[in-house]
Design an enzyme around this catalytic site. Sequence first.
Site, PDB file in Angstrom:
ATOM      1  N   GLU A 185       0.846  -1.333  -0.041  1.00  0.00           N
ATOM      2  CA  GLU A 185       0.149   0.226  -0.132  1.00  0.00           C
ATOM      3  C   GLU A 185       0.807   1.351  -0.107  1.00  0.00           C
ATOM      4  O   GLU A 185       1.828   1.034   0.949  1.00  0.00           O
ATOM      5  CB  GLU A 185      -0.720  -0.013   1.335  1.00  0.00           C
ATOM      6  CG  GLU A 185      -2.094   0.880   1.261  1.00  0.00           C
ATOM      7  CD  GLU A 185      -2.876   0.780   2.605  1.00  0.00           C
ATOM      8  OE1 GLU A 185      -3.635   1.814   2.910  1.00  0.00           O
ATOM      9  OE2 GLU A 185      -2.866  -0.220   3.199  1.00  0.00           O
ATOM     10  N   ARG A 203       4.856 -12.890   9.798  1.00  0.00           N
ATOM     11  CA  ARG A 203       5.590 -11.760   9.678  1.00  0.00           C
ATOM     12  C   ARG A 203       6.654 -11.703  10.628  1.00  0.00           C
ATOM     13  O   ARG A 203       7.112 -12.216  11.411  1.00  0.00           O
ATOM     14  CB  ARG A 203       4.560 -10.758  10.656  1.00  0.00           C
ATOM     15  CG  ARG A 203       4.417  -9.386  10.506  1.00  0.00           C
ATOM     16  CD  ARG A 203       3.228  -8.747  11.020  1.00  0.00           C
ATOM     17  NE  ARG A 203       2.360  -8.455  10.179  1.00  0.00           N
ATOM     18  CZ  ARG A 203       2.448  -7.365   9.257  1.00  0.00           C
ATOM     19  NH1 ARG A 203       3.415  -6.345   9.598  1.00  0.00           N
ATOM     20  NH2 ARG A 203       1.540  -6.976   8.369  1.00  0.00           N
ATOM     21  N   LYS A 230       4.697   0.782   9.290  1.00  0.00           N
ATOM     22  CA  LYS A 230       4.625   2.061   8.698  1.00  0.00           C
ATOM     23  C   LYS A 230       4.043   2.903   9.435  1.00  0.00           C
ATOM     24  O   LYS A 230       4.225   4.083   9.601  1.00  0.00           O
ATOM     25  CB  LYS A 230       3.749   1.839   7.218  1.00  0.00           C
ATOM     26  CG  LYS A 230       4.478   1.208   6.340  1.00  0.00           C
ATOM     27  CD  LYS A 230       4.128   1.210   4.784  1.00  0.00           C
ATOM     28  CE  LYS A 230       3.114   0.132   4.793  1.00  0.00           C
ATOM     29  NZ  LYS A 230       2.731  -0.005   3.312  1.00  0.00           N
TER      30      LYS A 230
HETATM   31  P1  ATP Z   1       2.626  -2.250   8.114  1.00  0.00           P
HETATM   32  O1  ATP Z   1       1.933  -2.759   9.018  1.00  0.00           O
HETATM   33  O2  ATP Z   1       4.059  -2.112   8.216  1.00  0.00           O
HETATM   34  O3  ATP Z   1       1.787  -1.002   7.558  1.00  0.00           O
HETATM   35  P2  ATP Z   1       1.437  -3.645   5.889  1.00  0.00           P
HETATM   36  O4  ATP Z   1       1.482  -5.176   5.815  1.00  0.00           O
HETATM   37  O5  ATP Z   1       0.220  -2.696   6.198  1.00  0.00           O
HETATM   38  O6  ATP Z   1       2.725  -3.259   6.707  1.00  0.00           O
HETATM   39  P3  ATP Z   1       1.702  -3.669   3.050  1.00  0.00           P
HETATM   40  O7  ATP Z   1       2.083  -2.361   2.279  1.00  0.00           O
HETATM   41  O8  ATP Z   1       0.108  -3.882   3.072  1.00  0.00           O
HETATM   42  O9  ATP Z   1       2.144  -3.126   4.604  1.00  0.00           O
HETATM   43  O10 ATP Z   1       2.492  -4.745   2.810  1.00  0.00           O
HETATM   44  C1  ATP Z   1       3.073  -5.259   1.538  1.00  0.00           C
HETATM   45  C2  ATP Z   1       3.291  -6.685   1.652  1.00  0.00           C
HETATM   46  O11 ATP Z   1       4.137  -6.801   2.629  1.00  0.00           O
HETATM   47  C3  ATP Z   1       2.165  -7.596   2.330  1.00  0.00           C
HETATM   48  O12 ATP Z   1       2.086  -8.821   1.529  1.00  0.00           O
HETATM   49  C4  ATP Z   1       2.613  -7.890   3.711  1.00  0.00           C
HETATM   50  O13 ATP Z   1       1.907  -8.907   4.168  1.00  0.00           O
HETATM   51  C5  ATP Z   1       3.871  -7.764   3.632  1.00  0.00           C
HETATM   52  N1  ATP Z   1       4.389  -7.283   4.839  1.00  0.00           N
HETATM   53  C6  ATP Z   1       4.466  -6.379   5.703  1.00  0.00           C
HETATM   54  N2  ATP Z   1       4.906  -6.352   6.956  1.00  0.00           N
HETATM   55  C7  ATP Z   1       5.664  -7.364   6.888  1.00  0.00           C
HETATM   56  C8  ATP Z   1       6.348  -8.121   7.901  1.00  0.00           C
HETATM   57  N3  ATP Z   1       6.764  -7.390   9.029  1.00  0.00           N
HETATM   58  N4  ATP Z   1       7.020  -9.553   7.539  1.00  0.00           N
HETATM   59  C9  ATP Z   1       6.653  -9.933   6.354  1.00  0.00           C
HETATM   60  N5  ATP Z   1       6.011  -9.648   5.415  1.00  0.00           N
HETATM   61  C10 ATP Z   1       5.387  -8.234   5.916  1.00  0.00           C
HETATM   62 MG    MG Z   2      -1.648  -2.755   4.897  1.00  0.00          MG
END
Ligand code: ATP
Ligand code: MG
Length: 551
Positions: free
Chosen positions: A40, A266, A276
């Site tokens: 995102e 994760r 983020k």
């Molecule tokens: P955040 O919680 O930091 O905002 P998010 O999951 O909302 O992270 P996205 O931009 O939606 O961020 O993530 C893109 C991809 O990265 C998704 O497939 C998500 O599952 C993966 N991802 C995000 N954080 C992690 C993590 N800590 N470990 C492994 N994969 C991750």
């Molecule tokens: Mg997200």
Amino acid sequence: MSKVTKEEYAGMAGNFIHDIIDDDLKTGKHTEIITRFPPEPNGYLHIGHAKSICLNFGTALKYGGKCNLRYDDTNPVKEDMEYIKSIEEDVRWLGFEWTERLWASNYFDTMYEAAIALIKQGKAFVCELTPEQIKEYRGTLTEAGKESPYRNRSIEENLDLFERMKAGEFEDGSICLRAKIDMSSPNINMRDPIIYRVVHAPHHNTGDKWCIYPMYDFAHPIEDAIEGITHSICTLEFEDHRPLYDWVVREVGFWPNPPRQIEFARLNITTMVMSKRFLKRLVDEGKVEGWDDPRLSTLAGVRRRGYTPEALRKFCNDIGVSKADSTLDIAQLEQCVREDLQDKVPARNVVMNPIKVIIDNYPEGQLEDVTVENHGKIPEMGKRTVPFGRELWIDGDDFMEVPAKKYFRLYPGNEVRFKGAYFITCNEVVKNEDGSIKELHCTYDPATANGGEGCERKVKGTIHFVEASTAVKVKVREYSYLLKENEEGVMEYDPESLKEKWAYAEPSIKDAEAGERFQFFRKGYYIADSKLTTDDEKVFNCIVGLKSSWK
Ligand code: ATP
Ligand code: MG
């Protein structure tokens, strides 16, 4: 930038996801593997994302398949080109290249058609409960939900209302489209989830075309299906959403061979902020220097800090892919960085907390060049010269007025090797009025040139030095962790996590370019900071110390 090769991932350690893929290839369910990385664009990527990137792109490389970069922009958020630029820079810096770069919002038409198709099958309805009522009707983990009074509208009425939602007749939050599934399902996600909502906000890509936007759980499976994603890899918190994912691709029914969602744990690392939202807060509150602050877990931050993409990829591979949440020790990541740098990076003489040394029997005004190796274990990395003279700086750690047990470096009466130069004996400590050390008076043995090469007499300690008249003052930034445990055991922002100090470096440091890495002899690995280094002033970030605390 170093691109990842197919070979690197051909040997990628298998994991439970690859077992599934192997099976799907064997049974002929798929002949080509297609994955995606779907960020995102609402912030910078962090090391957790690196894990997902390495897994998705690495899997595609391993199986000779494809991996798309897809922006998950179904929220009508303000376009932020800064985030988009950073995401692409980070993926490429890690060494990967996407097959296609895509936007979820490009599929809004298909998603809308899919919603209509569901309505026509009697599998979706327009609901006018308020958000509070919807929550109340949803039930709890132990109690079934209650059906919405709008659940049994006719298909015609639903089509008409949905059309009017799209036309902008309703306020945000006053009405929504819900899937008609099962209000008594033990899985709350299946209790008639909202699939479209009204949001009167322009979208960066589609402008004012839409005032209804699909919810993530409806949009994501459709995005995957449209792109022919075979294995949609996501993190564990989506496990409970998988039945809905499957429901959407099945009931919409446009796709003969729908994608399969697979969840993994994760990545969490001690002392690191890995969200983020929290990262953004630290940036917005000015607690850090920006998204690329070298203390942050962002890829921009660790890049500036001096971590290498090779080290990050190795770390992501080494830690494997798991189904169970855990938190890894930051020391494990640091060890990967250290191991990656140890055979790549040349040494430089730099002294911190300097102490002045005067070689009383060395001619005043005389300088000579002495030869030192760029790497203690890799002769191919060559040699360089550093000046030696009567006045020198040594590192504060290399002198003790009263030596501790087994201290072999400089102390009064002791003789040590000045690396590449001579054997030197400390004779006298001269103090300032406040008791601090002003200078050390020493003598050198002219018969011990080249660091005492061929000399019969042995010394136990070797220390480095910087000649005083040619020394270059550099700024050194030492970091501790951004989060520190407070008295209640809660992790808290540590304002002391960055310490800047001055150091003296050998003259060759003047040639250091931004982004260049060195081992500061016996201290650690350092990088010339890409933002703060100028021709006139070199600023170095400590990447990682020399010693590992990782067991
Ligand atoms: P955040 O919680 O930091 O905002 P998010 O999951 O909302 O992270 P996205 O931009 O939606 O961020 O993530 C893109 C991809 O990265 C998704 O497939 C998500 O599952 C993966 N991802 C995000 N954080 C992690 C993590 N800590 N470990 C492994 N994969 C991750
Ligand atoms: Mg997200």
